[in-house]
Design a protein around this motif. Structure first.
Motif, mmCIF file in Angstrom:
data_model
loop_
_atom_site.group_PDB
_atom_site.id
_atom_site.type_symbol
_atom_site.label_atom_id
_atom_site.label_comp_id
_atom_site.label_asym_id
_atom_site.label_seq_id
_atom_site.Cartn_x
_atom_site.Cartn_y
_atom_site.Cartn_z
ATOM 1 N N ARG A 6 30.148 19.487 59.300
ATOM 2 C CA ARG A 6 30.961 20.329 58.256
ATOM 3 C C ARG A 6 32.488 20.214 58.305
ATOM 4 O O ARG A 6 33.362 19.926 57.302
ATOM 5 C CB ARG A 6 30.487 21.814 58.329
ATOM 6 C CG ARG A 6 29.032 21.693 58.070
ATOM 7 C CD ARG A 6 28.456 23.261 58.297
ATOM 8 N NE ARG A 6 29.056 24.216 57.624
ATOM 9 C CZ ARG A 6 28.365 24.817 56.464
ATOM 10 N NH1 ARG A 6 27.137 23.950 56.273
ATOM 11 N NH2 ARG A 6 28.756 25.675 55.947
ATOM 12 N N ALA A 7 32.856 20.316 59.865
ATOM 13 C CA ALA A 7 34.298 20.279 60.114
ATOM 14 C C ALA A 7 34.773 18.916 59.729
ATOM 15 O O ALA A 7 36.091 18.785 59.201
ATOM 16 C CB ALA A 7 34.714 20.681 61.321
ATOM 17 N N LEU A 8 34.307 18.080 60.135
ATOM 18 C CA LEU A 8 34.756 16.561 60.011
ATOM 19 C C LEU A 8 34.622 16.084 58.480
ATOM 20 O O LEU A 8 35.715 15.440 58.290
ATOM 21 C CB LEU A 8 33.837 15.569 60.976
ATOM 22 C CG LEU A 8 33.691 15.666 62.565
ATOM 23 C CD1 LEU A 8 32.871 15.075 63.129
ATOM 24 C CD2 LEU A 8 35.278 15.373 62.956
ATOM 25 N N THR A 28 33.137 9.984 58.803
ATOM 26 C CA THR A 28 33.795 8.788 59.178
ATOM 27 C C THR A 28 35.329 8.932 59.098
ATOM 28 O O THR A 28 36.067 8.722 60.127
ATOM 29 C CB THR A 28 33.303 7.372 58.729
ATOM 30 O OG1 THR A 28 31.900 7.230 58.711
ATOM 31 C CG2 THR A 28 34.127 6.218 59.088
ATOM 32 N N LYS A 29 35.913 9.295 58.075
ATOM 33 C CA LYS A 29 37.285 9.392 57.993
ATOM 34 C C LYS A 29 37.797 10.603 58.764
ATOM 35 O O LYS A 29 38.944 10.723 59.217
ATOM 36 C CB LYS A 29 37.733 9.934 56.477
ATOM 37 C CG LYS A 29 39.009 9.901 55.994
ATOM 38 C CD LYS A 29 39.343 9.992 54.633
ATOM 39 C CE LYS A 29 40.928 10.110 54.333
ATOM 40 N NZ LYS A 29 40.977 10.312 53.009
ATOM 41 N N GLY A 30 36.911 11.650 58.922
ATOM 42 C CA GLY A 30 37.459 12.787 59.754
ATOM 43 C C GLY A 30 37.383 12.636 61.228
ATOM 44 O O GLY A 30 37.887 13.313 62.230
ATOM 45 N N LEU A 31 36.980 11.288 61.674
ATOM 46 C CA LEU A 31 36.830 11.131 63.235
ATOM 47 C C LEU A 31 38.124 11.150 63.707
ATOM 48 O O LEU A 31 38.126 11.496 65.059
ATOM 49 C CB LEU A 31 35.897 10.053 63.284
ATOM 50 C CG LEU A 31 34.370 9.899 62.942
ATOM 51 C CD1 LEU A 31 33.605 8.570 63.069
ATOM 52 C CD2 LEU A 31 33.428 10.946 63.873
ATOM 53 N N GLU A 32 39.141 10.748 63.078
ATOM 54 C CA GLU A 32 40.390 10.671 63.703
ATOM 55 C C GLU A 32 40.900 11.967 64.126
ATOM 56 O O GLU A 32 41.507 11.986 65.089
ATOM 57 C CB GLU A 32 41.494 10.346 62.482
ATOM 58 C CG GLU A 32 41.702 11.120 61.396
ATOM 59 C CD GLU A 32 42.792 10.556 60.521
ATOM 60 O OE1 GLU A 32 43.640 9.572 61.041
ATOM 61 O OE2 GLU A 32 43.137 11.234 59.535
ATOM 62 N N ASN A 33 40.360 13.205 63.677
ATOM 63 C CA ASN A 33 40.677 14.485 64.307
ATOM 64 C C ASN A 33 39.829 14.634 65.426
ATOM 65 O O ASN A 33 40.720 15.207 66.590
ATOM 66 C CB ASN A 33 40.381 15.533 63.057
ATOM 67 C CG ASN A 33 40.554 16.812 63.376
ATOM 68 O OD1 ASN A 33 39.794 17.717 64.063
ATOM 69 N ND2 ASN A 33 41.785 17.495 63.241
ATOM 70 N N LEU A 34 38.725 14.414 65.619
ATOM 71 C CA LEU A 34 37.902 14.418 66.797
ATOM 72 C C LEU A 34 38.581 13.599 67.951
ATOM 73 O O LEU A 34 38.599 13.920 68.878
ATOM 74 C CB LEU A 34 36.596 13.943 66.256
ATOM 75 C CG LEU A 34 35.646 13.897 67.833
ATOM 76 C CD1 LEU A 34 35.379 15.490 68.240
ATOM 77 C CD2 LEU A 34 34.137 13.452 67.239
ATOM 78 N N ALA A 35 39.127 12.435 67.376
ATOM 79 C CA ALA A 35 39.403 11.468 68.491
ATOM 80 C C ALA A 35 40.727 11.906 69.138
ATOM 81 O O ALA A 35 40.925 12.171 70.244
ATOM 82 C CB ALA A 35 39.853 10.152 67.762
ATOM 83 N N ILE A 174 45.257 18.119 56.937
ATOM 84 C CA ILE A 174 44.081 17.865 57.697
ATOM 85 C C ILE A 174 44.044 16.428 58.359
ATOM 86 O O ILE A 174 44.944 15.587 58.278
ATOM 87 C CB ILE A 174 42.914 18.015 56.662
ATOM 88 C CG1 ILE A 174 42.991 17.026 55.461
ATOM 89 C CG2 ILE A 174 42.824 19.046 55.975
ATOM 90 C CD1 ILE A 174 42.199 16.739 54.423
ATOM 91 N N GLY A 175 42.804 16.140 59.014
ATOM 92 C CA GLY A 175 42.708 15.063 59.770
ATOM 93 C C GLY A 175 43.742 14.884 60.972
ATOM 94 O O GLY A 175 43.571 15.716 61.749
ATOM 95 N N ARG A 176 44.643 13.798 61.034
ATOM 96 C CA ARG A 176 45.557 13.735 62.122
ATOM 97 C C ARG A 176 46.753 13.477 61.762
ATOM 98 O O ARG A 176 47.299 12.327 61.830
ATOM 99 C CB ARG A 176 44.847 12.273 63.312
ATOM 100 C CG ARG A 176 45.748 12.529 64.467
ATOM 101 C CD ARG A 176 45.308 10.957 65.268
ATOM 102 N NE ARG A 176 46.168 11.217 66.535
ATOM 103 C CZ ARG A 176 45.602 10.367 67.551
ATOM 104 N NH1 ARG A 176 44.460 9.667 67.644
ATOM 105 N NH2 ARG A 176 46.344 10.373 68.543
#
Length: 230
Positions: A6-8, A28-35, A174-176
């Motif tokens: 949900r957060a991603l 997939t687009k939100g993975l930059e935040n996790l990275a 949002i994101g990175r």
């Protein structure tokens, strides 16, 4: 490091009210935040294990996207399902943590020297952890700095208060986000706890309670069961 689909999705541009809908592209687009969060952990000499906290609305495709990304980045990942399965839903995660501890591969080190100036400590966190380009101080925050230096509290570590919705102090970024400005509104001296609290952005530091808090309906029955949680 706990992540949710949900957060991603939110960091991938999905509105909060729509995060329960399948959207592997947004994940997939939100993975930059996790990275970025994974990179931040490494800055302290540590390694991350990503616990993907499963929700009923998550699809297998979305979960596998995150797990594959984490593994391809050189870290471990586990899909945890405590809510549906209890302790059994987190056994794999527990085993991964125990294994990492046993290997003694991590050597923690701080991000900054406590003897540095307050401004340097704030900038170190803002630039290295958040990705900010610069830090600005309001008139009130500058007055706080003078008082902190005057009374010798400048060698305390810092605990920056900011929105949880963004790496920046702006919940809409949002994101990175990169190369943004962080604004310190005031700096609170938490002398008893032993740190300074630079407060950034417009946030509520302590959430308010309703007139009837949920705690009033929670109880432990004679047989050990907990009632009133839902």
């Amino acid at each position: 490091l706990v992540a949710t689909i949900r957060a991603l999705k939110m960091h991938g541009g999905v509105r909060v009210r729509d995060v329960a809908q399948p959207n592997p592209e947004a994940v997939t687009k939100g993975l930059e935040n996790l990275a970025k969060h994974m990179e931040n952990i490494e800055k302290f000499g540590m390694k991350s294990i990503v616990a993907i906290n499963r929700f009923p609305t998550d699809t297998l495709e979305e979960l596998e996207i995150v797990k594959d990304f984490v593994i391809s980045s050189g870290s471990q990942a586990s899909i945890v399902d405590y809510h549906a399965k209890g302790g059994a839903g987190g056994l794999e995660l527990a085993e991964q943590v125990v294994s990492m501890v046993d290997k003694e591969e991590c050597r923690y080190h701080g991000l900054y020297d406590w003897n540095s100036s307050v401004e340097d400590k704030v900038f170190t966190v803002a630039s290295k952890i958040y990705g900010a380009q610069a830090v600005d101080y309001t008139t009130e925050a500058k007055a706080d700095l003078r008082r902190i230096n005057k009374y010798g509290f400048d060698k305390l570590p810092i605990c920056i208060a900011k929105t949880q919705k963004s790496l920046s102090d702006n919940p809409d970024l949002i994101g990175r986000p990169k190369d943004f400005l962080v604004t310190v509104r005031e700096i609170v001296i938490a002398n008893g706890a032993g740190f300074l609290v630079p407060i950034t952005g417009e946030i509520m530091r302590m959430p308010g309670l309703p007139k009837k808090p949920s705690a009033e309906t929670i109880d432990v029955e004679d047989d050990g069961n907990i009632s009133g949680l839902f």
